[in-house]
Design a protein around this motif. Structure first.
Motif, PDB file in Angstrom:
ATOM      1  N   ARG A 144     114.405  11.044  62.118  1.00  0.00           N
ATOM      2  CA  ARG A 144     113.258  10.148  62.242  1.00  0.00           C
ATOM      3  C   ARG A 144     111.963  10.668  61.428  1.00  0.00           C
ATOM      4  NH1 ARG A 144     112.388   7.204  67.163  1.00  0.00           N
ATOM      5  NH2 ARG A 144     114.389   7.147  68.421  1.00  0.00           N
ATOM      6  N   GLN A 146     109.723  12.542  62.244  1.00  0.00           N
ATOM      7  CA  GLN A 146     108.657  12.781  63.259  1.00  0.00           C
ATOM      8  C   GLN A 146     109.035  12.097  64.477  1.00  0.00           C
ATOM      9  OE1 GLN A 146     104.526  12.683  62.392  1.00  0.00           O
ATOM     10  NE2 GLN A 146     104.626  10.589  61.650  1.00  0.00           N
ATOM     11  N   ALA A 147     108.693  12.511  65.659  1.00  0.00           N
ATOM     12  CA  ALA A 147     108.994  11.883  67.085  1.00  0.00           C
ATOM     13  C   ALA A 147     108.480  12.585  68.055  1.00  0.00           C
ATOM     14  CB  ALA A 147     110.442  11.837  67.169  1.00  0.00           C
ATOM     15  N   THR A 148     108.147  11.820  69.131  1.00  0.00           N
ATOM     16  CA  THR A 148     107.685  12.544  70.394  1.00  0.00           C
ATOM     17  C   THR A 148     109.277  13.100  71.272  1.00  0.00           C
ATOM     18  OG1 THR A 148     107.866  10.278  71.681  1.00  0.00           O
ATOM     19  CG2 THR A 148     105.724  11.087  70.702  1.00  0.00           C
ATOM     20  N   GLU A 151     110.998   9.771  72.320  1.00  0.00           N
ATOM     21  CA  GLU A 151     111.643   8.964  71.166  1.00  0.00           C
ATOM     22  C   GLU A 151     112.846  10.054  70.829  1.00  0.00           C
ATOM     23  OE1 GLU A 151     107.927   7.165  68.760  1.00  0.00           O
ATOM     24  OE2 GLU A 151     108.761   9.166  68.362  1.00  0.00           O
ATOM     25  N   ARG A 193     104.418  21.083  65.435  1.00  0.00           N
ATOM     26  CA  ARG A 193     103.503  19.940  65.805  1.00  0.00           C
ATOM     27  C   ARG A 193     103.369  19.236  64.668  1.00  0.00           C
ATOM     28  NH1 ARG A 193     101.230  21.128  70.840  1.00  0.00           N
ATOM     29  NH2 ARG A 193     102.602  22.873  71.830  1.00  0.00           N
ATOM     30  N   LEU A 197      99.768  11.306  68.827  1.00  0.00           N
ATOM     31  CA  LEU A 197      99.654   9.552  69.075  1.00  0.00           C
ATOM     32  C   LEU A 197      98.287   9.037  68.943  1.00  0.00           C
ATOM     33  CD1 LEU A 197     102.151   9.740  71.935  1.00  0.00           C
ATOM     34  CD2 LEU A 197     102.763   9.198  69.785  1.00  0.00           C
ATOM     35  N   GLN A 204      98.535  14.564  72.446  1.00  0.00           N
ATOM     36  CA  GLN A 204      99.819  14.264  72.744  1.00  0.00           C
ATOM     37  C   GLN A 204     100.400  14.055  71.330  1.00  0.00           C
ATOM     38  OE1 GLN A 204      98.862  10.241  74.635  1.00  0.00           O
ATOM     39  NE2 GLN A 204     100.423  11.001  76.070  1.00  0.00           N
ATOM     40  N   ARG A 206     103.423  14.405  68.432  1.00  0.00           N
ATOM     41  CA  ARG A 206     104.885  14.286  67.704  1.00  0.00           C
ATOM     42  C   ARG A 206     105.163  15.757  67.238  1.00  0.00           C
ATOM     43  NH1 ARG A 206     101.707   9.815  65.691  1.00  0.00           N
ATOM     44  NH2 ARG A 206     102.662   7.820  66.310  1.00  0.00           N
ATOM     45  N   TRP A 207     106.462  15.633  67.150  1.00  0.00           N
ATOM     46  CA  TRP A 207     107.326  16.872  66.474  1.00  0.00           C
ATOM     47  C   TRP A 207     107.953  16.499  65.370  1.00  0.00           C
ATOM     48  CZ3 TRP A 207     106.853  21.760  69.083  1.00  0.00           C
ATOM     49  CH2 TRP A 207     106.309  21.665  70.235  1.00  0.00           C
ATOM     50  N   THR A 208     108.112  17.510  64.210  1.00  0.00           N
ATOM     51  CA  THR A 208     108.622  17.381  63.130  1.00  0.00           C
ATOM     52  C   THR A 208     109.508  18.439  62.889  1.00  0.00           C
ATOM     53  OG1 THR A 208     108.166  16.778  60.755  1.00  0.00           O
ATOM     54  CG2 THR A 208     106.526  18.195  61.895  1.00  0.00           C
TER      55      THR A 208
END
Length: 396
Positions: A144, A146-148, A151, A193, A197, A204, A206-208
């Motif tokens: 992806r 990056q994603a929460t 997700e 991090r 969002l 809030q 996302r992660w990577t």
């Protein structure tokens, strides 16, 4: 002081702070990466702190949000990750390997062991199951970009599984696997991090996947981190260094010896500076004021703060956990606090009695800084994550 060591008093320490922390107007930086390099780390527990700390130190603060976002999420010159005292900071990318080896590895081992133990107590699946979920989640994050957490759970549904933490205790709670696992992966240096969002004030994230970095020797990394910090924040005592790093005192002493730190005399006892930094440092020629955010790295830089923050001001400017709120600075010391009201106005109050001409000069300089801050913050509304008595009063 009678011990043969050169004495460095509060006035000189404030002069060093003004120059090295880029707070005097003549020392301001061109961009966020330059600010981060100068300070070693930007406190990142409250996302807004990063931007407010940068903006206070830029020559052109209008660039603060755009340039900081670019450095964090496009150029990746800055990385938000866990660091000292198991706290989230923003570091220059070139320092991530040093931080990971010097402070992250020991914390990561404890965090993973605690997670496995908590899951076992709750009757959750074992470590082998957790390892399988972890590899699946990291593969999904790689795909992806990056994603929460939510997700990632679409790709790896086992991340949604829950377990009861501290059953029967007053602090009993229910945790999802994703919440705890991503935290562990963060302190292990596997994920960081990403872009939030919402706006730059949003919590809030996302992660990577973390940028690759070499695995360094722990002792060597500790030596390098202490050298960098002491060059910016010296003089400092052993207690200051132990508090800021979160290390054992034996690690602090070994690193001080490794860099050949020089002992000096401070009001609170023996302090240390890097080799070659014993000579008198003259401060900026111009008076200066600054409005720094809650958790700013300067305000939170030392355990002993009497030389720049009078103890009688602490009840107004700190929360019950010891987190400092927004502060007003005048010539190297904290003299008050500030807040943003709902209409965007920046309001402030001096808590220290400066008297006469000095008070007039301070008020004029602080007013200019307040207008400067309001100008680049614009329509954004900033409420500190850790609220203090004075900030609450002013913002109301």
């Amino acid at each position: 002081m009678g011990d043969g060591l050169r004495y460095i008093g509060a006035a000189e320490r404030r002069a060093r702070l003004a120059l090295r922390h880029r707070l005097a107007e003549s020392t301001r930086a061109a961009g966020p990466a330059e600010v981060a390099e100068s300070l070693v780390a930007l406190h990142g527990t409250d996302p807004a702190t990063v931007y407010l700390a940068v903006g206070a130190r830029l020559t052109d603060p209008a660039k603060t949000v755009a340039e900081t976002e670019r450095a964090l999420y496009e150029d990746r010159a800055l990385v938000r990750m866990h660091g000292m005292r198991h706290t989230v900071f923003v570091f220059p990318v070139g320092l991530t390997a040093v931080v990971h080896a010097s402070t992250g590895l020991a914390v990561a081992a404890r965090e993973r062991a605690t997670l496995v133990k908590d899951m076992a107590k709750a009757g959750a699946p074992d470590a082998a199951w957790l390892a399988e979920v972890e590899q699946s989640a990291l593969a999904a994050l790689t795909r992806r970009g990056q994603a929460t957490a939510a997700e990632l759970a679409e790709d790896e549904p086992r991340l949604r599984e829950q377990f009861v933490y501290a059953a029967g205790k007053s602090y009993e709670g229910v945790h999802t696997v994703s919440t705890r696992l991503l935290r562990v992966l963060g302190v292990e240096g596997k994920v960081v991090r990403g872009r939030p969002l919402g706006s730059w004030t949003s919590s809030q994230f996302r992660w990577t996947v973390a940028p690759e970095h070499p695995e360094l020797d722990v002792a060597g990394a500790q030596t390098e981190l202490l050298r960098r910090w002491l060059a910016v924040c010296g003089p400092a005592t052993e207690a200051d260094l132990k508090w800021w790093t979160g290390w054992r005192v034996t690690d602090v002493r070994r690193a001080l010896a490794a860099i050949g730190a020089r002992a000096v005399s401070l009001d609170e006892g023996t302090g240390y500076v890097v080799d070659g930094d014993v000579d008198l440092v003259a401060g900026p020629t111009e008076p200066w004021a600054a409005l720094l955010p809650g958790l700013d790295p300067t305000a939170m830089g030392w355990q002993r703060r009497e030389w720049y923050l009078a103890p009688e001001l602490w009840p107004s400017l700190f929360d019950r956990s010891g987190n400092v709120g927004p502060t007003v600075w005048w010539n190297g010391r904290v003299v008050g606090g500030w807040a943003q009201r709902a209409d965007g106005e920046i309001v402030w109050r001096l808590l220290e009695d400066l008297g006469g001409v000095e008070r007039q000069a301070a008020e004029a300089a602080v007013s200019r800084e307040a207008e400067r801050l309001r100008g680049w913050v614009g329509a954004a509304r900033v409420t500190p994550r850790f609220r203090t008595p004075l900030e609450r009063e002013l913002s109301a």
